[in-house]
Design a protein around this motif. Structure first.
Motif, PDB file in Angstrom:
ATOM      1  N   MET A 101     -31.940   1.361 -30.538  1.00  0.00           N
ATOM      2  CA  MET A 101     -33.141   0.988 -31.452  1.00  0.00           C
ATOM      3  C   MET A 101     -32.304   2.694 -31.747  1.00  0.00           C
ATOM      4  O   MET A 101     -32.227   2.915 -33.398  1.00  0.00           O
ATOM      5  CB  MET A 101     -34.279   1.354 -30.866  1.00  0.00           C
ATOM      6  N   VAL A 102     -32.186   4.078 -31.057  1.00  0.00           N
ATOM      7  CA  VAL A 102     -31.929   5.216 -31.704  1.00  0.00           C
ATOM      8  C   VAL A 102     -30.716   4.721 -32.130  1.00  0.00           C
ATOM      9  O   VAL A 102     -30.188   5.315 -33.249  1.00  0.00           O
ATOM     10  CB  VAL A 102     -31.347   6.245 -30.714  1.00  0.00           C
ATOM     11  N   LEU A 103     -29.561   4.124 -31.082  1.00  0.00           N
ATOM     12  CA  LEU A 103     -28.014   4.175 -32.634  1.00  0.00           C
ATOM     13  C   LEU A 103     -28.097   3.482 -33.492  1.00  0.00           C
ATOM     14  O   LEU A 103     -27.945   3.885 -34.652  1.00  0.00           O
ATOM     15  CB  LEU A 103     -27.425   3.419 -31.242  1.00  0.00           C
ATOM     16  N   THR A 104     -28.817   2.543 -33.774  1.00  0.00           N
ATOM     17  CA  THR A 104     -28.845   1.701 -35.302  1.00  0.00           C
ATOM     18  C   THR A 104     -29.752   2.557 -36.244  1.00  0.00           C
ATOM     19  O   THR A 104     -29.613   2.371 -37.048  1.00  0.00           O
ATOM     20  CB  THR A 104     -29.499   0.044 -35.219  1.00  0.00           C
ATOM     21  N   THR A 105     -30.662   2.898 -35.570  1.00  0.00           N
ATOM     22  CA  THR A 105     -31.188   4.010 -36.860  1.00  0.00           C
ATOM     23  C   THR A 105     -30.346   5.196 -37.466  1.00  0.00           C
ATOM     24  O   THR A 105     -30.597   4.778 -38.506  1.00  0.00           O
ATOM     25  CB  THR A 105     -32.603   4.629 -36.483  1.00  0.00           C
ATOM     26  N   VAL A 106     -29.720   6.117 -36.792  1.00  0.00           N
ATOM     27  CA  VAL A 106     -28.348   6.879 -36.519  1.00  0.00           C
ATOM     28  C   VAL A 106     -27.251   6.312 -37.662  1.00  0.00           C
ATOM     29  O   VAL A 106     -27.372   7.222 -39.008  1.00  0.00           O
ATOM     30  CB  VAL A 106     -28.468   7.273 -36.036  1.00  0.00           C
ATOM     31  N   ILE A 107     -26.954   5.196 -37.071  1.00  0.00           N
ATOM     32  CA  ILE A 107     -26.103   4.123 -38.254  1.00  0.00           C
ATOM     33  C   ILE A 107     -26.421   3.900 -39.219  1.00  0.00           C
ATOM     34  O   ILE A 107     -25.763   3.913 -41.282  1.00  0.00           O
ATOM     35  CB  ILE A 107     -25.396   3.461 -37.313  1.00  0.00           C
ATOM     36  N   ALA A 108     -27.299   3.472 -39.348  1.00  0.00           N
ATOM     37  CA  ALA A 108     -28.057   3.127 -40.900  1.00  0.00           C
ATOM     38  C   ALA A 108     -28.395   3.945 -42.027  1.00  0.00           C
ATOM     39  O   ALA A 108     -28.054   3.714 -42.779  1.00  0.00           O
ATOM     40  CB  ALA A 108     -29.662   2.124 -40.492  1.00  0.00           C
ATOM     41  N   HIS A 109     -28.611   4.935 -41.371  1.00  0.00           N
ATOM     42  CA  HIS A 109     -29.364   6.726 -42.108  1.00  0.00           C
ATOM     43  C   HIS A 109     -28.207   7.115 -42.630  1.00  0.00           C
ATOM     44  O   HIS A 109     -27.830   6.760 -43.835  1.00  0.00           O
ATOM     45  CB  HIS A 109     -30.065   8.123 -40.919  1.00  0.00           C
ATOM     46  N   PHE A 110     -27.092   7.527 -41.686  1.00  0.00           N
ATOM     47  CA  PHE A 110     -25.216   7.717 -42.404  1.00  0.00           C
ATOM     48  C   PHE A 110     -24.837   6.724 -42.852  1.00  0.00           C
ATOM     49  O   PHE A 110     -23.728   7.169 -44.113  1.00  0.00           O
ATOM     50  CB  PHE A 110     -24.835   9.112 -41.129  1.00  0.00           C
ATOM     51  N   SER A 111     -25.084   5.541 -43.176  1.00  0.00           N
ATOM     52  CA  SER A 111     -23.791   4.506 -43.482  1.00  0.00           C
ATOM     53  C   SER A 111     -24.614   4.009 -45.093  1.00  0.00           C
ATOM     54  O   SER A 111     -23.699   3.764 -45.301  1.00  0.00           O
ATOM     55  CB  SER A 111     -23.730   3.283 -42.532  1.00  0.00           C
ATOM     56  N   ALA A 112     -25.493   4.361 -45.100  1.00  0.00           N
ATOM     57  CA  ALA A 112     -26.034   4.045 -46.624  1.00  0.00           C
ATOM     58  C   ALA A 112     -26.142   5.049 -47.104  1.00  0.00           C
ATOM     59  O   ALA A 112     -25.589   6.213 -47.313  1.00  0.00           O
ATOM     60  CB  ALA A 112     -27.906   4.575 -46.673  1.00  0.00           C
ATOM     61  N   PRO A 113     -24.773   3.895 -49.043  1.00  0.00           N
ATOM     62  CA  PRO A 113     -24.457   5.174 -49.974  1.00  0.00           C
ATOM     63  C   PRO A 113     -25.288   5.677 -50.724  1.00  0.00           C
ATOM     64  O   PRO A 113     -26.480   5.755 -50.100  1.00  0.00           O
ATOM     65  CB  PRO A 113     -23.221   3.912 -50.503  1.00  0.00           C
ATOM     66  N   THR A 114     -24.237   7.235 -51.240  1.00  0.00           N
ATOM     67  CA  THR A 114     -25.613   7.692 -51.693  1.00  0.00           C
ATOM     68  C   THR A 114     -24.362   7.937 -53.462  1.00  0.00           C
ATOM     69  O   THR A 114     -23.343   6.993 -53.383  1.00  0.00           O
ATOM     70  CB  THR A 114     -25.601   9.109 -51.115  1.00  0.00           C
ATOM     71  N   GLY A 115     -25.428   8.758 -54.602  1.00  0.00           N
ATOM     72  CA  GLY A 115     -24.442   9.065 -55.925  1.00  0.00           C
ATOM     73  C   GLY A 115     -24.462   7.459 -56.382  1.00  0.00           C
ATOM     74  O   GLY A 115     -24.824   6.093 -56.641  1.00  0.00           O
ATOM     75  N   SER A 116     -23.338   8.234 -56.953  1.00  0.00           N
ATOM     76  CA  SER A 116     -22.752   6.597 -57.644  1.00  0.00           C
ATOM     77  C   SER A 116     -22.162   5.259 -56.936  1.00  0.00           C
ATOM     78  O   SER A 116     -22.523   4.130 -57.464  1.00  0.00           O
ATOM     79  CB  SER A 116     -21.369   7.247 -58.290  1.00  0.00           C
ATOM     80  N   ALA A 117     -22.156   5.568 -55.488  1.00  0.00           N
ATOM     81  CA  ALA A 117     -21.224   4.439 -55.018  1.00  0.00           C
ATOM     82  C   ALA A 117     -23.240   3.844 -54.530  1.00  0.00           C
ATOM     83  O   ALA A 117     -22.773   2.357 -54.122  1.00  0.00           O
ATOM     84  CB  ALA A 117     -21.548   5.029 -53.639  1.00  0.00           C
ATOM     85  N   VAL A 118     -24.020   4.322 -54.743  1.00  0.00           N
ATOM     86  CA  VAL A 118     -25.739   3.140 -54.859  1.00  0.00           C
ATOM     87  C   VAL A 118     -25.420   1.784 -55.560  1.00  0.00           C
ATOM     88  O   VAL A 118     -25.366   2.093 -56.305  1.00  0.00           O
ATOM     89  CB  VAL A 118     -26.168   3.636 -55.005  1.00  0.00           C
ATOM     90  N   LYS A 119     -25.652   0.870 -54.900  1.00  0.00           N
ATOM     91  CA  LYS A 119     -25.610  -0.278 -55.339  1.00  0.00           C
ATOM     92  C   LYS A 119     -27.056  -0.553 -55.704  1.00  0.00           C
ATOM     93  O   LYS A 119     -28.028  -1.061 -54.581  1.00  0.00           O
ATOM     94  CB  LYS A 119     -25.118  -2.327 -55.539  1.00  0.00           C
TER      95      LYS A 119
END
Length: 479
Positions: A213-231
């Motif tokens: 659960m911790v591993l998954t949450t960390v990956i989900a958090h830091f892999s989310a696109p930001t800025g103009s890459a967001v869809k």
């Protein structure tokens, strides 16, 4: 308008976000629709069966005879979508989801928040996790103040199924092994009954759950696109309006029951009576984890929460199109499973048995846990059915575990740990969520495949290291 350096996606995206964006771009271009995946899988296992010496007649007979083997399961999965959607879009639950959607204060926090709630709910019931997570993702995506990537939200909503579902109380394998009446006689002679104290609730299993659960949450958090890459959902053409249409005005006297709360309340009382009766006469875990019981309770709960039959049926009508992919795809998986297990070649062995013999033959000297985890993950790519696949795999896997003195309860959990891995690649169990989100598998698999790359070595390492903390306990075979 001049593009600044910070607006350029190739410069701005770093680390896990850059990796996720790359994988997402690749899958959106090359990853086929989930139905194509299923069709290709059927062809692949048919070729494998022919390669081990199965006759063409055996292959085609297995295909046709097994095509409807998952009919009941197909209906159950379609009802998981329908009941979850109806409950989650009822006024009280919709208000709860909307309140929860207001908690995150940033786009990335929103993604990790959805992942945590999805995995937490999944520990109780994986079916609820799919729909709850999907509708929470939609509610978060409706927030105008958060510029959040809808694909990342959808992938986070899937983590209950993709990361930890089989380590929870609705694990098909653990439930089966804990229920004497459900264990096939041949398997019962090998394993005996293994209650949750030897599987789900061992400290090793709970520690594994926490780590994943911790591993998954960390990956989900830091892999989310930001800025103009967001869809956003709008960029992907998804309508986020979950509000049911207002009921039409009564036009004839016969409609008064359609707008009355009397019948829903009476149906709810009957359901509550059934639930109380079962809780008083059966083990509580067998009641709360029963898929049929879950569907009954949630269907009637949806009726009660909507208040009137008319409002309930409006919600059902809106939910039905979301089941289309399930209805046409699951029969292909049933046919695939039949070819793998019933089309026998030289020596009377099936493709599944050839794979099992290969892996277990090299699984001694402390490597058994890793080999079984790999085998389970590989087979799960082609037979993504936790309960059904365990019935196929368990007799020879558990006998092999006994032969190499591996703890049987931990062997079940090795299976459960590895059983979730294929879900991060194969879109079989993703279908109900995709229907709720209004997306296709290719939209999410870039993010879920990234999770797979991290989960695979961690799962194998935990299966090996924690397996060393168990002692072999000979099975107690009931009379």
């Amino acid at each position: 308008m001049t593009t600044t350096q910070t607006d350029h996606p190739d410069v701005r995206q770093k680390g896990l976000a850059r990796m996720a964006e790359t994988l997402a771009g690749w899958t959106q271009k090359w990853f086929p629709d989930a139905y194509i995946f299923a069709l290709a899988g059927v062809v692949l296992v048919a070729i494998a069966a022919l390669a081990i010496g199965a006759s063409p007649k055996a292959v085609v007979d297995s295909f046709g005879n097994g095509f409807w083997d998952l009919t009941a399961f197909t209906l159950q999965m379609a009802m998981v979508v329908l009941t979850g959607y109806v409950v989650a879009t009822s006024p009280p639950v919709a208000r709860l989801i909307d309140r929860l959607a207001q908690v995150p204060n940033s786009a990335r926090t929103a993604v990790s928040f959805v992942a945590v709630l999805s995995m937490s709910v999944s520990f109780v019931n994986w079916g609820l996790s799919l729909i709850f997570g999907g509708l929470l993702a939609r509610a978060v995506a409706r927030r105008a103040d958060l510029h959040v990537d809808y694909r990342a939200l959808g992938a986070a909503a899937f983590m209950g199924l993709g990361a930890v579902w089989a380590l929870g109380m609705s694990s098909s394998a653990a439930q089966l092994q804990a229920t004497k009446a459900s264990i096939p006689p041949a398997l019962l002679k090998v394993t005996g009954v293994l209650d949750f104290g030897t599987t789900i609730f061992t400290w090793q299993s709970l520690l594994t759950l926490l780590i994943l659960m911790v591993l998954t949450t960390v990956i989900a958090h830091f892999s989310a696109p930001t800025g103009s890459a967001v869809k956003t959902a709008a960029d992907l053409g998804v309508d986020l309006d979950d509000q049911p249409e207002p009921p039409a005005e009564k036009s004839r006297p016969g409609e008064w029951l359609e707008y009355s709360r009397v019948l829903p309340i009476l149906a709810g009382v009957l359901t509550l009576g059934w639930l109380v009766s079962h809780l008083l006469t059966l083990p509580i875990l067998s009641v709360v984890s029963s898929l049929n019981g879950y569907l009954l309770v949630f269907l009637m709960l949806g009726l009660v929460l909507h208040g009137t039959p008319r409002k309930f049926l409006q919600s059902v009508t809106k939910a039905v199109p979301a089941t289309a992919g399930i209805l046409v795809q699951f029969p292909l998986y049933a046919a695939m499973a039949a070819i793998l297990t019933k089309a026998t070649g030289a020596g009377g062995l099936s493709v599944s048995e050839h794979l099992a013999h290969f892996f277990t033959s090299i699984g001694g000297n402390g490597a058994f846990a890793v080999i079984i985890a790999i085998y389970t993950a590989i087979l799960g790519m082609f037979v993504p059915s936790g309960g059904g696949k365990w019935l196929v795999e368990a007799p020879y896997v558990m006998q092999s575990a006994t032969d190499v003195n591996m703890n049987l309860g931990w062997t079940v959990q090795i299976y459960n740990m590895a059983e979730a891995l294929p879900n991060l690649v194969n879109p079989f169990f993703m279908l109900p969520l995709l229907a709720v989100l209004g997306l296709r598998a290719r939209d999410l698999v870039g993010f879920t495949f990234q999770q797979f790359l991290f989960h695979l070595p961690v799962v194998l390492l935990l299966a090996w290291l924690l397996g060393m903390t168990f002692e072999f306990v000979p099975p107690v075979i009931p009379n």
